[in-house]
Enzyme design. Structure first.
Site, PDB file in Angstrom:
ATOM      1  N   LEU A 240       0.807  -1.220   0.000  1.00 22.98           N
ATOM      2  CA  LEU A 240       0.000   0.000   0.000  1.00 22.98           C
ATOM      3  C   LEU A 240       0.842   1.272   0.000  1.00 22.98           C
ATOM      4  CD1 LEU A 240      -2.761   1.362   0.143  1.00 22.98           C
ATOM      5  CD2 LEU A 240      -2.663   1.152   2.630  1.00 22.98           C
ATOM      6  N   HIS A 241       0.655   2.095  -1.018  1.00 23.05           N
ATOM      7  CA  HIS A 241       1.399   3.349  -1.099  1.00 23.05           C
ATOM      8  C   HIS A 241       0.661   4.364  -1.956  1.00 23.05           C
ATOM      9  CE1 HIS A 241       2.553   1.273  -4.817  1.00 23.05           C
ATOM     10  NE2 HIS A 241       2.894   2.446  -5.318  1.00 23.05           N
TER      11      HIS A 241
END
Lengths: 435, 331
Positions: A240-241
């Site tokens: 997740l980014h």
């Protein structure tokens, strides 16, 4: 009109200098000085503690000089630092990449970046599923060196903005971090990685989206945007980014006219994007940042769960959010994209969709025009009919979750002025049809 | 030593003769004057009409940026258009939802125009005029339609245009007819107020005319009082190209850098200074207009106090400029 990026050296603050000296201390572990359990215990990283403000406070804060200045100007000092350039951490020199604004109505931005394509990390997972479980064996951000981390980004404990140049990393607090993007498309291109140690896959949830909005609000600059690519919409890493960078011109998508579809009971306005090659939705308003955030994240969650790839642009210091479902990867897989477009090797992720086209071949850059950009992006867009179906799914999901929030069962959607037929909205979820 | 407050206070006084405030306040209109050269682009003057319309006192408004009058329902794209107009130093006329001190929202036609220095063509102020857009009532009840149709000649066309407030099809005459009819049967429910605000409001020719007239009056006052002070201004940019200046919005961004520095433009003859930060002015004791347009060498002239030692660094600045100007070098 030719734009040139003039690179200028930055203040290497005392904070960073000290940190550099201490870096060598943690050379134990796997030897890479990474963020995993082999190297992280005992590590210290700068920490920026942001103040959780509601919208009214944000306005008053930016207005008056009577309010205290934050200890470190967030955007200017922290995010656009150049000393990492000098330390050779970047794969290529983005400032050497030519950039120009294409003449036309919208002002698409073209950048010639031959290095990014060759040196960017290749995609390591299947592109037909939006939700895929995290895979420890593939690359993830805990494997990067600590020198790539700019700072931890956490809400402040005492409701004041604070900066700690050398804060210990508390693993139990599940810190979120901002790291440099070693394959930048722009100066100051960074990554926001929520709760990095939890190794969350690339999928939006309410908390992480809110964090991204806080970051946009903290920068207080409408030219600092955050972007998100789901899997299947050209995310390359399943950890997740969000991405973020600063570009001091308007994005074409921001200029596109919009037409209101509805306003939720919490005051979040949802609009169609008009006169733009890619169709999508714009969210703005809301009485608080949280309310806006929740409506958008619930929409994204709905798309994820229906396997619809999408991209998100957080613009206007977090006050305007674009959500664009797309279908390019699927079209590519089905062989429905013309070879001419395929040859450009442009993968239309959020920045391209917004109008910042990163081009890999010199000829594409030389011949860049508004028509070419338009034609490429038009391939990315869902059709009118398909978007209509997607909107139905979204509105149902939003109103359901609004009911949960309120504990009410009244009709949540106030005012639907154009387009959507109210009765149609309440039909049960259909299985999404192939495009 | 100029504090932020001092700069704001002086903003008008430096350019115009001292009677300008009185003259401006003789106008009945609501308007503000902002200074893009001061960091934060604050309001430096607010007319009595403005204070009355928004419900603020002068102290509460001077020094603030215009965005404090926006709120959750203000359309972001409109705000963006205003921002771009400021950046591009041009006029704009746009409907905008603003909020009074008591946070009640209202629609107004916002007409903004830059004021240029005749000498070097840079923008020294922006004038913003606010003309309220009266709410066109929205009716859902049949009774009113019937009455209104009876009282209006163009029945069928009118009926179509009646629903939804602020639609262009509803001409101002018929609005008055509705008004009269509505006083007989009031059908608007309490919810209507909320929905009216959400509808984008188009300004009619009346409002546009008022805005243009007000702006014209303000500009002529400013021009007149600038003549008296010798520092001429005009409503149009009339500078000769080649005089170095920075876009005013860049000023706002640069103003956030709390360091002493100047920017000079190597593409102009003799590499003049095009920007000087507040801290630089504090440090050196010069006023802004004494520094802009000159080469840095004046710093080490005969006037320099020999007892004071300056250390001039090629100061690193933590940002980059992406612009369509010739490359600017940083000192």
């Amino acid at each position: 009109m030719m734009l040139r990026i003039k690179r200028v050296p930055t203040i290497v603050s005392n904070f960073q200098k000290e940190e550099a000296d201490e870096d060598s201390r943690h050379a134990g572990g796997c030897g890479r000085n990474c963020l995993r359990s082999c190297c992280l215990p005992g590590a210290k990283l700068p920490m920026y503690a942001f103040k959780k403000m509601n919208k009214i406070e944000v306005e008053e804060k930016s207005a008056g000089s009577e309010n205290k200045q934050p200890p470190v100007p967030f955007l200017d000092s922290l995010l656009l630092g150049e000393d990492r350039m000098q330390r050779g951490l970047f794969r290529y020199d983005v400032t050497a990449c030519e950039t120009k604004v294409i003449r036309g109505l919208y002002g698409f931005i073209a950048q010639l970046n031959e290095g990014r394509h060759l040196k960017k990390r290749p995609t390591e997972f299947r592109v037909d599923k939006v939700l895929q479980p995290f895979d420890e064996n593939k690359f993830n951000f805990t494997k990067v060196g600590q020198e790539e981390v700019l700072f931890q980004f956490e809400p402040s404990m005492n409701n004041e903005v604070q900066f700690f140049p050398n804060a210990p990393v508390h693993i139990k607090n599940s810190p979120s971090v901002v790291a440099i993007n070693v394959s930048p498309i722009e100066y100051g291109h960074v990554l926001l990685i929520p709760r990095i140690l939890e190794c969350l896959p690339q999928r939006i949830d309410r908390d992480s989206f809110l964090l991204a909005l806080y970051m946009a609000a903290e920068a207080e600059n409408p030219y600092f945007r955050l972007g998100y690519n789901s899997l299947g919409a050209f995310a390359t890493i399943n950890h997740l980014h969000f991405q973020a960078y600063y570009l001091a011109v308007q994005f074409p998508i921001e200029r596109a006219p919009t037409r209101k579809i509805t306003t939720t009971s919490r005051g979040v306005k949802i609009c169609d994007i008009l006169n733009y090659p890619v169709r999508g939705l714009v969210f703005e308003g809301g009485n608080t940042l949280e309310e806006l955030s929740n409506v958008v994240s619930d929409s994204c969650i709905c798309l994820q769960e229906n396997n619809i790839p999408y991209n998100v642009l957080i613009a206007d210091s977090g006050k305007r959010i674009f959500v664009i479902p797309q279908c390019y990867a699927e079209k590519q897989a089905l062989g429905e994209v013309s070879s001419e477009l395929l040859d450009t090797q442009v993968n239309p992720a959020i920045w391209e969709i917004s109008g910042h086209m990163v081009l890999k071949r010199k000829e594409d850059y030389e011949e860049a025009s508004e028509e070419n950009a338009w034609r490429l992006l038009a391939e990315v867009s869902l059709s009118e009919e398909r978007l209509h179906e997607v909107k139905e799914l979204l509105f149902e999901a939003i109103s359901c979750s609004m009911e949960e929030d309120n504990g009410f069962t009244k009709n949540i959607l106030e005012d639907s002025d154009i387009g959507l037929n109210l009765s149609k909205m309440w039909t049960p979820l259909k299985a999404p049809t192939l495009l | 030593m100029e504090s932020q407050l001092g700069l704001i206070g002086q903003s008008l006084d430096l350019r115009y003769s001292v009677w300008v405030r009185e003259a401006l306040n003789e106008l009945p209109d609501s308007f503000t004057i902002t200074d893009p050269c001061i960091s934060g682009h604050p309001i430096v003057f607010a007319s009595n009409g403005f204070l009355k319309m928004f419900g603020y006192s002068e102290d509460e408004v001077i020094g603030r940026n215009g965005r404090v009058f926006q709120g959750p329902r203000t359309d972001r794209r409109s705000v963006m258009e205003i921002r771009e107009a400021i950046r591009e130093e041009r006029a704009i006329q746009i409907s905008l939802l603003n909020y009074r001190k008591d946070r009640t929202p209202f629609w107004m036609l916002f007409h903004m125009s830059p004021v240029f220095s005749k000498e070097d063509g840079r923008v020294i102020h922006f004038v913003g005029v606010q003309v309220p857009i009266p709410r066109r009532p929205k009716y859902t009840g049949c009774t009113v339609v019937r009455n209104a149709v009876n009282s209006c000649e163009d029945g069928a066309h009118f009926r179509k245009g009646m629903f939804g407030c602020c639609r262009r099809e509803v001409c101002s005459d018929t609005v008055m007819e509705i008004g009269r009819a509505s006083s007989l049967d009031s059908v608007s429910s309490p919810d209507d107020g909320e929905e009216e605000i959400n509808e984008p409001c188009e300004a009619s020719e009346t409002e546009k005319g008022k805005a243009n007239a007000a702006l014209s009056n303000i500009l002529s006052i400013l021009t007149h009082y600038s003549e008296l002070s010798g520092k001429l201004v005009c409503g149009k940019c009339c500078c000769l190209s080649g005089t170095g200046r920075l876009v005013s919005s860049l000023n706002i961004s640069l103003g956030r850098i709390k360091q002493s520095f100047v920017l000079s433009d190597p593409h102009l003859p003799d590499m003049p200074i095009v920007y000087a930060s507040d801290m630089f002015l504090e440090l050196t004791g010069y006023a802004r207009h004494e520094v802009l347009g000159h080469n840095c060498r004046f710093l080490s002239g005969l006037d320099t106090d020999p007892a004071t030692q300056y250390q001039v660094f090629f100061f690193p600045i933590p940002f980059f400029i992406l612009s369509d100007f010739p490359t600017i070098s940083i000192m």
